[in-house]
Design a protein around this motif. Structure first.
Motif, PDB file in Angstrom:
ATOM      1  N   LEU A  99     -32.022  19.031 -37.721  1.00  0.00           N
ATOM      2  CA  LEU A  99     -32.550  19.613 -38.722  1.00  0.00           C
ATOM      3  C   LEU A  99     -32.848  21.151 -38.361  1.00  0.00           C
ATOM      4  O   LEU A  99     -32.293  21.822 -39.119  1.00  0.00           O
ATOM      5  N   PHE A 117     -39.564  11.814 -38.513  1.00  0.00           N
ATOM      6  CA  PHE A 117     -38.476  12.079 -37.693  1.00  0.00           C
ATOM      7  C   PHE A 117     -38.618  12.166 -36.310  1.00  0.00           C
ATOM      8  O   PHE A 117     -39.798  12.557 -35.908  1.00  0.00           O
ATOM      9  N   LYS A 135     -33.763   9.965 -44.851  1.00  0.00           N
ATOM     10  CA  LYS A 135     -35.124   9.522 -44.263  1.00  0.00           C
ATOM     11  C   LYS A 135     -35.899   8.648 -45.028  1.00  0.00           C
ATOM     12  O   LYS A 135     -36.509   7.698 -44.776  1.00  0.00           O
ATOM     13  N   ILE A 136     -35.857   9.128 -46.434  1.00  0.00           N
ATOM     14  CA  ILE A 136     -36.550   8.216 -47.336  1.00  0.00           C
ATOM     15  C   ILE A 136     -35.829   6.941 -47.500  1.00  0.00           C
ATOM     16  O   ILE A 136     -36.650   5.982 -47.478  1.00  0.00           O
ATOM     17  N   MET A 186     -30.698  19.939 -46.136  1.00  0.00           N
ATOM     18  CA  MET A 186     -32.134  19.669 -45.801  1.00  0.00           C
ATOM     19  C   MET A 186     -32.112  18.610 -46.685  1.00  0.00           C
ATOM     20  O   MET A 186     -33.002  17.402 -46.643  1.00  0.00           O
ATOM     21  N   TYR A 187     -31.942  18.553 -48.166  1.00  0.00           N
ATOM     22  CA  TYR A 187     -32.246  17.805 -49.101  1.00  0.00           C
ATOM     23  C   TYR A 187     -31.464  16.334 -48.673  1.00  0.00           C
ATOM     24  O   TYR A 187     -32.196  15.121 -48.935  1.00  0.00           O
ATOM     25  N   GLU A 213     -33.459  13.816 -34.499  1.00  0.00           N
ATOM     26  CA  GLU A 213     -33.281  14.361 -35.935  1.00  0.00           C
ATOM     27  C   GLU A 213     -33.735  15.481 -36.140  1.00  0.00           C
ATOM     28  O   GLU A 213     -33.175  16.399 -36.945  1.00  0.00           O
ATOM     29  N   PHE A 263     -30.800  15.164 -45.464  1.00  0.00           N
ATOM     30  CA  PHE A 263     -31.569  14.830 -44.326  1.00  0.00           C
ATOM     31  C   PHE A 263     -32.970  13.913 -44.763  1.00  0.00           C
ATOM     32  O   PHE A 263     -33.206  12.969 -44.569  1.00  0.00           O
ATOM     33  N   VAL A 264     -33.766  14.701 -45.915  1.00  0.00           N
ATOM     34  CA  VAL A 264     -34.756  14.216 -46.422  1.00  0.00           C
ATOM     35  C   VAL A 264     -34.514  12.668 -47.092  1.00  0.00           C
ATOM     36  O   VAL A 264     -35.284  11.880 -47.079  1.00  0.00           O
ATOM     37  N   THR A 265     -33.472  12.860 -48.063  1.00  0.00           N
ATOM     38  CA  THR A 265     -33.228  11.609 -48.871  1.00  0.00           C
ATOM     39  C   THR A 265     -32.860  10.715 -47.719  1.00  0.00           C
ATOM     40  O   THR A 265     -33.140   9.363 -48.056  1.00  0.00           O
ATOM     41  N   LEU A 271     -43.709  13.305 -40.334  1.00  0.00           N
ATOM     42  CA  LEU A 271     -42.998  12.649 -41.480  1.00  0.00           C
ATOM     43  C   LEU A 271     -42.260  11.341 -40.992  1.00  0.00           C
ATOM     44  O   LEU A 271     -41.286  10.936 -41.691  1.00  0.00           O
ATOM     45  N   LEU A 276     -42.721  17.592 -39.012  1.00  0.00           N
ATOM     46  CA  LEU A 276     -41.507  16.789 -39.129  1.00  0.00           C
ATOM     47  C   LEU A 276     -41.702  15.384 -38.508  1.00  0.00           C
ATOM     48  O   LEU A 276     -41.281  14.360 -38.746  1.00  0.00           O
TER      49      LEU A 276
END
Length: 142
Positions: free
Chosen positions: A69, A61, A90-91, A83-84, A65, A86-88, A59, A56
């Motif tokens: 997570l 994070f 971060k993107i 999780m989706y 963060e 959080f990832v969105t 990536l 993480l």
């Protein structure tokens, strides 16, 4: 069951011992049992958790963060959805950083083009431009 002392765990996870102690203090990895001699003993689960943390971090994070997570991983019923999210998020953050870096790169390229040579001169067009007062139209967010 395999157990690792702090030094062995650090070596296996490619981190230093202080990182493991820090993760434990911050609650990123659970406190572990100790031997009668006071040595901490960690399990394979801790190895997987530290590897997860390091991935993480790779990536982008932050540890704050990652702590959130891990809360999703450990306690959340809707793990995948959260999780989706959080990832969105971060993107979107990374894309904004990329836009900012591209803008900075373009500005630096313009500065560099003001003086395409490397002469040893006292008067430098780049320094002169940076010392200029910005015009009202060039100001953003003020």
């Amino acid at each position: 069951m395999i157990h690792y002392r702090t030094g062995e765990l650090a070596e296996k996870c490619n981190v230093n011992k202080e990182t493991i102690r820090y993760y434990e203090r911050k609650g990123l990895i659970p406190e572990t049992e100790r031997t009668e001699g006071g040595y901490r003993l960690y399990t394979e689960e801790t190895v997987r958790r530290i590897q997860f943390i390091k991935r993480l971090q790779g990536l982008g994070f932050t540890l704050a963060e990652i702590d959130k997570l891990l809360g999703v991983v450990d306690r959340d019923r809707d793990r995948c959805k959260d999780m989706y999210r959080f990832v969105t998020q971060k993107i979107e953050e990374i894309q904004a950083n990329i836009r900012d870096l591209k803008r900075i790169e373009a500005m630096l390229q313009q500065l560099k083009e003001c003086c395409p040579h490397e002469d040893n001169l006292y008067n430098c067009p780049i320094i002169d431009l940076l010392l200029e007062e910005p015009s009202d139209e060039g100001r953003h967010g003020e």
